[in-house]
Design an enzyme around this catalytic site. Structure first.
Site, PDB file in Angstrom:
ATOM      1  N   GLY A  53       9.595  -1.507  -8.990  1.00  0.00           N
ATOM      2  CA  GLY A  53       8.845  -0.327  -9.387  1.00  0.00           C
ATOM      3  C   GLY A  53       9.275   0.882  -8.575  1.00  0.00           C
ATOM      4  N   SER A  54       9.099   2.075  -9.139  1.00  0.00           N
ATOM      5  CA  SER A  54       9.338   3.296  -8.364  1.00  0.00           C
ATOM      6  C   SER A  54       8.115   3.569  -7.495  1.00  0.00           C
ATOM      7  CB  SER A  54       9.628   4.458  -9.305  1.00  0.00           C
ATOM      8  OG  SER A  54      10.862   4.247  -9.954  1.00  0.00           O
ATOM      9  N   GLY A  55       8.226   4.588  -6.644  1.00  0.00           N
ATOM     10  CA  GLY A  55       7.126   4.900  -5.740  1.00  0.00           C
ATOM     11  C   GLY A  55       7.376   4.417  -4.328  1.00  0.00           C
ATOM     12  N   HIS A  56       8.546   3.803  -4.113  1.00  0.00           N
ATOM     13  CA  HIS A  56       8.871   3.300  -2.774  1.00  0.00           C
ATOM     14  C   HIS A  56      10.016   4.090  -2.138  1.00  0.00           C
ATOM     15  CE1 HIS A  56       6.228   0.071  -3.809  1.00  0.00           C
ATOM     16  NE2 HIS A  56       7.009  -0.348  -4.783  1.00  0.00           N
ATOM     17  N   LYS A 104      12.142  -8.463  -4.610  1.00  0.00           N
ATOM     18  CA  LYS A 104      10.902  -8.539  -3.830  1.00  0.00           C
ATOM     19  C   LYS A 104       9.940  -9.446  -4.582  1.00  0.00           C
ATOM     20  CE  LYS A 104       9.837  -4.096  -3.266  1.00  0.00           C
ATOM     21  NZ  LYS A 104      10.669  -3.665  -4.410  1.00  0.00           N
ATOM     22  N   ASP A 109       8.398  -8.524 -11.149  1.00  0.00           N
ATOM     23  CA  ASP A 109       9.818  -8.420 -10.793  1.00  0.00           C
ATOM     24  C   ASP A 109      10.522  -9.762 -10.977  1.00  0.00           C
ATOM     25  OD1 ASP A 109      10.381  -5.634  -9.091  1.00  0.00           O
ATOM     26  OD2 ASP A 109       8.311  -6.280  -9.034  1.00  0.00           O
ATOM     27  N   HIS A 219       1.712  -1.296  -2.665  1.00  0.00           N
ATOM     28  CA  HIS A 219       1.153  -0.725  -3.888  1.00  0.00           C
ATOM     29  C   HIS A 219      -0.328  -0.437  -3.689  1.00  0.00           C
ATOM     30  CE1 HIS A 219       4.409  -3.566  -4.918  1.00  0.00           C
ATOM     31  NE2 HIS A 219       4.824  -2.561  -5.641  1.00  0.00           N
TER      32      HIS A 219
END
Lengths: 332, 332
Positions: A53-56, A104, A109, A219
């Site tokens: 996911g994005s946001g990291h 991860k 994922d 998250h």
């Protein structure tokens, strides 16, 4: 919601375009499948692909480049990339030596990366291996996870497996080294504030003015407990106690230390936390071989940090020392 | 106040110790005068010293190293280092070729750096020159400033003058190049939230949920106006309009672009802002020669960002491209 964005829907694409614009010598962005790949691919080595996911940010696109990843697949914010995205990343970045996926340990994922690996193997005859990272010692069986969560320790897998791949090792060897890193790294984090997912627009959780979430996920998943905020020294002690209980190190052993900001934490505080952690590791007689302080694996705009500790041996130490040249990680 | 610290009084010292611990091959910290110096000094080149109040991390200690600064003097949070601190930094880092002080244009810094320069020249016979940076186009005569404020554009002075010094140029030449950079760089920033000075413990100012402070200073000084928050594209347009009005660039001219986070801004948003800025510069026909996105000159834990634009010529471009190896700025 106070964010520098145009619209929640455009966040991931515009961010990736902004990364490509900032690092045109390093990155090429494929907007169709949202994959950031090396500008100058090297087809003679094992291909390393990660993502999620994005946001990291800077993970994972910031670690694409010489000595680390070959491509990063970008899902929506806090959502796994689809099987089709990952599959196309594998096919479009394939090399003569096969592909290693660094995943991860989150349910979404795992499912999508595994399905994509199967497709690429069956339809395109690409050798694909997988390594899972589950370094978070805080909790087991979390909101999106069976087993432990994969967090900032993943960056050490990128670095060390990336260096191994760069030397021309074959896929089974690169996989073995990546697994060794994954087995020897432990992390734990805490939040002072929640993150705000752009599409939701409000904080994921709420903490009182004197509270922190100990063991938070990247998250915003719940941690071990809510605690009253104490000093940096005390906090570092509690974090390192949990890490060292799970992975004991004896006096004289060497480790790499990462003090990772979760997105909204000033470097001032990360360096203070590093000083606290360093004093404690000194007391244990653990030799900090290299230290990394900064934003490596964030939770959008969360205030807080994580500590990762990687137990080193001669092999992983040598690969850790190898040069790397990526947007977010440089080592001369 | 939610901060990872032990006590407000210990912030600067513990942060500097944490930097030294993280970067032992780069930095030595002198706790008496709070100076971060190169671990391996080079006495054959012009010595570059900068510094100022703390709270701008990684500035300035993070820019100490090969190709940039020789030493950084660390004041209290948002307070100039004393004359004695700066004087000792000059004396303890003196080289055979004299010293250039890079001073952000704040009244306190100017007074103390200038007095220290005079002492070092008179008492110790060290040739000391000064360059002032005043790149902020937002306002004149601010809270701590007569004239314009020195902000993130200062990092370009460190980089380019640092590269020039590294080649062995004499003091007047290094000064000339530093001044050329200072004359050709412009910056402007905005805040989504206030910073919180540790010793005070509460935010310096307050903004409504839909408001930003346009033209904010890196100490939370007031900007040009309070605006309603708009999108990233619109914001970049307004920021670049002010910069380009002050320093017109014609089509085909080359510039370096810095998208600088003010401490609590996630990289996700900085990259989106970079995409917005890049699109606008494309429309102007301005060639972005290099881009830097990250936290370079922060305001503790302020959410917000600044844009800096440096007009380049062949000389400054070449020095910008030279390698640098410091904790917070690496270029291979």
């Amino acid at each position: 919601m106070k964010k520098i964005i145009n619209s929640p829907e455009a966040v991931v694409n515009e961010m990736c375009l902004g990364m490509e614009r900032a690092h045109p010598d390093y990155l090429v962005f494929d907007p169709k499948y949202r994959v950031l790949s090396r500008k100058q691919p090297d087809k003679s080595k094992v291909c390393l692909i990660s993502g999620g996911g994005s946001g990291h940010e800077p993970a994972h696109g910031g670690f694409v480049g010489k000595g680390m990843l070959d491509a990063a697949v970008c899902g929506d914010v806090f959502a796994s990339p689809s099987t089709v995205q990952v599959y196309n990343a594998i096919v479009n970045n394939k090399t003569d030596k096969g592909t290693l996926l660094i995943i991860k340990n989150y349910t979404g994922d795992k499912l999508n990366f595994e399905a994509a690996a199967e497709m690429a193997q069956e339809d395109d005859d690409i050798a694909v291996e997988k390594v899972y990272v589950e370094d978070d010692v805080a909790v087991k069986n979390s909101l999106y996870t069976v087993g432990r969560r994969g967090v900032a320790g993943t960056v050490f897998v990128h670095k060390i497996a990336g260096a191994a791949a760069e030397t021309g090792l074959e896929l089974p060897q690169v996989k073995r080294i990546a697994e060794k890193v994954a087995e020897n790294v432990r992390s734990i984090g805490f939040a002072l504030t929640s993150c705000t997912v752009p599409a939701k627009g409000t904080p994921t959780f709420t903490l009182a003015e004197d509270e922190l979430e100990f063991g938070v996920g990247i998250h915003g998943e719940p941690g071990v407990e809510r605690k009253k905020i104490t000093g940096s020294d005390d906090l570092a002690q509690k974090l390192l106690d949990m890490i060292l209980e799970d992975m004991p190190l004896v006096r004289g052993e060497k480790a790499a230390l990462m003090i990772n900001g979760l997105g909204a934490t000033p470097l001032q505080e990360l360096y203070i936390l590093n000083n606290s952690a360093g004093k404690i590791l000194d007391q244990h007689g653990i030799k900090v071989y290299r230290t990394f302080v900064g934003n490596y694996m964030t939770a959008i705009d969360m205030a807080g940090a994580s500590i990762s500790l990687l137990k080193l041996d001669d092999e992983t130490m040598a690969y850790l020392d190898s040069p790397a040249d990526t947007p977010a990680f440089g080592l001369l």
